[in-house]
Write an enzyme that holds these catalytic residues in place. Structure first.
Site, PDB file in Angstrom:
ATOM      1  N   CYS A 192      71.446  -8.469 -40.018  1.00  0.00           N
ATOM      2  CA  CYS A 192      70.413  -8.780 -39.043  1.00  0.00           C
ATOM      3  C   CYS A 192      70.746 -10.122 -38.401  1.00  0.00           C
ATOM      4  O   CYS A 192      71.564 -10.892 -38.914  1.00  0.00           O
ATOM      5  CB  CYS A 192      69.031  -8.830 -39.699  1.00  0.00           C
ATOM      6  SG  CYS A 192      67.666  -8.691 -38.506  1.00  0.00           S
ATOM      7  N   CYS A 210      65.268 -10.474 -34.275  1.00  0.00           N
ATOM      8  CA  CYS A 210      66.314  -9.628 -34.867  1.00  0.00           C
ATOM      9  C   CYS A 210      67.305  -9.092 -33.841  1.00  0.00           C
ATOM     10  O   CYS A 210      68.198  -8.315 -34.193  1.00  0.00           O
ATOM     11  CB  CYS A 210      65.671  -8.457 -35.616  1.00  0.00           C
ATOM     12  SG  CYS A 210      64.498  -8.983 -36.882  1.00  0.00           S
ATOM     13  N   LYS A 255      61.003   0.968 -41.268  1.00  0.00           N
ATOM     14  CA  LYS A 255      60.591  -0.398 -41.584  1.00  0.00           C
ATOM     15  C   LYS A 255      59.367  -0.735 -40.747  1.00  0.00           C
ATOM     16  O   LYS A 255      59.429  -0.778 -39.518  1.00  0.00           O
ATOM     17  CB  LYS A 255      61.733  -1.374 -41.289  1.00  0.00           C
ATOM     18  CG  LYS A 255      61.390  -2.827 -41.580  1.00  0.00           C
ATOM     19  CD  LYS A 255      62.584  -3.719 -41.277  1.00  0.00           C
ATOM     20  CE  LYS A 255      62.281  -5.187 -41.501  1.00  0.00           C
ATOM     21  NZ  LYS A 255      63.443  -6.048 -41.193  1.00  0.00           N
ATOM     22  N   LYS A 272      60.337   0.717 -46.049  1.00  0.00           N
ATOM     23  CA  LYS A 272      59.967  -0.665 -46.351  1.00  0.00           C
ATOM     24  C   LYS A 272      58.706  -1.020 -45.584  1.00  0.00           C
ATOM     25  O   LYS A 272      58.661  -0.749 -44.376  1.00  0.00           O
ATOM     26  CB  LYS A 272      61.123  -1.593 -45.943  1.00  0.00           C
ATOM     27  CG  LYS A 272      60.868  -3.074 -46.146  1.00  0.00           C
ATOM     28  CD  LYS A 272      62.022  -3.895 -45.601  1.00  0.00           C
ATOM     29  CE  LYS A 272      61.755  -5.385 -45.784  1.00  0.00           C
ATOM     30  NZ  LYS A 272      62.810  -6.227 -45.199  1.00  0.00           N
ATOM     31  N   SER A 278      58.710  -8.872 -50.751  1.00  0.00           N
ATOM     32  CA  SER A 278      58.302 -10.162 -51.301  1.00  0.00           C
ATOM     33  C   SER A 278      56.802 -10.256 -51.543  1.00  0.00           C
ATOM     34  O   SER A 278      56.361 -10.830 -52.546  1.00  0.00           O
ATOM     35  CB  SER A 278      58.755 -11.281 -50.370  1.00  0.00           C
ATOM     36  OG  SER A 278      58.223 -11.101 -49.060  1.00  0.00           O
ATOM     37  N   TYR A 322      62.808  -7.640 -56.568  1.00  0.00           N
ATOM     38  CA  TYR A 322      63.050  -8.980 -57.097  1.00  0.00           C
ATOM     39  C   TYR A 322      62.777  -9.054 -58.596  1.00  0.00           C
ATOM     40  O   TYR A 322      63.158 -10.025 -59.246  1.00  0.00           O
ATOM     41  CB  TYR A 322      62.174 -10.003 -56.361  1.00  0.00           C
ATOM     42  CG  TYR A 322      62.438 -10.037 -54.882  1.00  0.00           C
ATOM     43  CD1 TYR A 322      63.544 -10.716 -54.368  1.00  0.00           C
ATOM     44  CD2 TYR A 322      61.603  -9.376 -53.973  1.00  0.00           C
ATOM     45  CE1 TYR A 322      63.807 -10.739 -53.012  1.00  0.00           C
ATOM     46  CE2 TYR A 322      61.861  -9.385 -52.612  1.00  0.00           C
ATOM     47  CZ  TYR A 322      62.964 -10.065 -52.142  1.00  0.00           C
ATOM     48  OH  TYR A 322      63.226 -10.079 -50.792  1.00  0.00           O
TER      49      TYR A 322
END
Length: 331
Positions: A122, A132, A198, A251, A278, A317
């Site tokens: 990106c 982006c 996304k 996502k 996140s 994560y």
């Protein structure tokens, strides 16, 4: 009352309950670990909005990954973050020789020969405007943007990426990347994992802190999908399949499991990834720290729900924690 409407006979024993949880096991290959890499090889930077997640310099990243690979880590997704290199309108340092991802790839390939390495592709971490694509007076120039994205992907492959994962959401970027790889004889050396579906989501807040990629003006709603759209999601996935994507992604994660199932039903032959982003990480972590729930129970339930929806690989994560649980036989 029909006997087939009696369910307790199928769930009174723990093994029977396991038998009725079909295709939801979590193996090491079902987990991909997202990592942030910075220019200073010996730095380890705290990310305030994501406790226990860090930006690593190359040497620190190797130190961090070594024990994880030893206990079963199979794949990573790399994001470059720059502090020293300048940002400009076209993201020149996204694929320069000083880019931390470009520098790290051959070394990581040598250090961890069995580790599958994916690279996010990106412009936003490298552009002065934080968007982006390439911005002109009337907004995003899609054609210039996908040419730039394709060139970045090519450089990642040249330096050792097994997977390139374009997250920009420009129209036809999969076609541009595939063509670029074919023209340079590299289509057999790299898979394309498309961030096909996304959404423009509030769950990305901590990531933009981590990647230092917040847009300086406006937002990304013009090219990321509206959260309520089911039709655009399927169209986006179908477009990327038609253009040659090897793998698909939805996502964020937990709020979009209906879309995961839609896409998996439409394209069952394509590996399906999901990104537990996140904001999801932060919610679960802070909720557990506040005593709202047990983190192992809630995280295990979340992972199982993703697998149940049709996910083949979960980008999370929490990977180090999950790997430890798996090593000890607790997941």
């Amino acid at each position: 009352m029909s006997a087939k409407n009696k369910l307790h006979s199928s769930q009174f024993h723990p093994i029977l309950r396991k038998i009725n949880e079909q295709n939801v096991d979590i193996s090491f290959h079902n987990i991909m670990y997202p990592v942030f890499i910075v220019e200073d090889d010996n730095q380890q930077q705290v990310i305030p909005s994501m406790p226990s997640v860090y930006r690593f310099g190359l040497n620190k990243l190797i130190d961090h990954l070594t024990p994880l690979v030893e206990i079963g880590l199979k794949s990573i997704l790399m994001f470059g973050v720059i502090d020293i290199l300048p940002k400009d309108e076209i993201g020149t340092n996204a694929d320069s020789n000083k880019n931390p991802v470009i520098r790290a790839l051959p070394i990581l390939r040598q250090k961890f020969p069995d580790l599958l390495i994916a690279c996010d592709v990106c412009l936003c971490p490298y552009t002065s405007h934080g968007h982006c694509g390439i911005i002109e007076e009337d907004g995003i120039n899609n054609e210039k943007s996908i040419e730039r994205i394709a060139n970045i992907a090519l450089e990642y492959v040249r330096h050792g990426a097994h997977i390139v994962a374009p997250s920009d959401m420009m129209d036809n970027r999969i076609f541009a990347i595939k063509n670029k790889l074919i023209q340079n004889g590299m289509e057999k050396r790299c898979s394309v994992l498309s961030y096909s579906v996304k959404f423009a989501s509030g769950f990305y807040g901590p990531f933009r802190d981590a990647a230092k990629s917040t847009p300086q003006q406006g937002d990304r709603k013009g090219y990321q999908l509206p959260p309520g759209s089911r039709g655009l999601a399927i169209r986006a996935a179908r477009r990327d399949v038609d253009e040659g994507a090897d793998m698909l992604m939805v996502k964020p994660g937990i709020a979009y499991l209906d879309i995961v199932r839609d896409v998996k039903n439409e394209f069952p032959e394509y590996p399906m990834f999901i990104y537990q982003v996140s904001g999801e990480y932060a919610m679960i972590l802070h909720g557990a720290k506040a005593g709202a729930f047990d983190i192992k129970n809630i995280l295990s339930e979340t992972l199982i729900s993703m697998r149940r929806a049709g996910v083949d690989c979960i980008i999370t994560y929490f990977a180090p924690t999950i790997l430890e649980w798996m090593k000890d036989g607790h997941l």
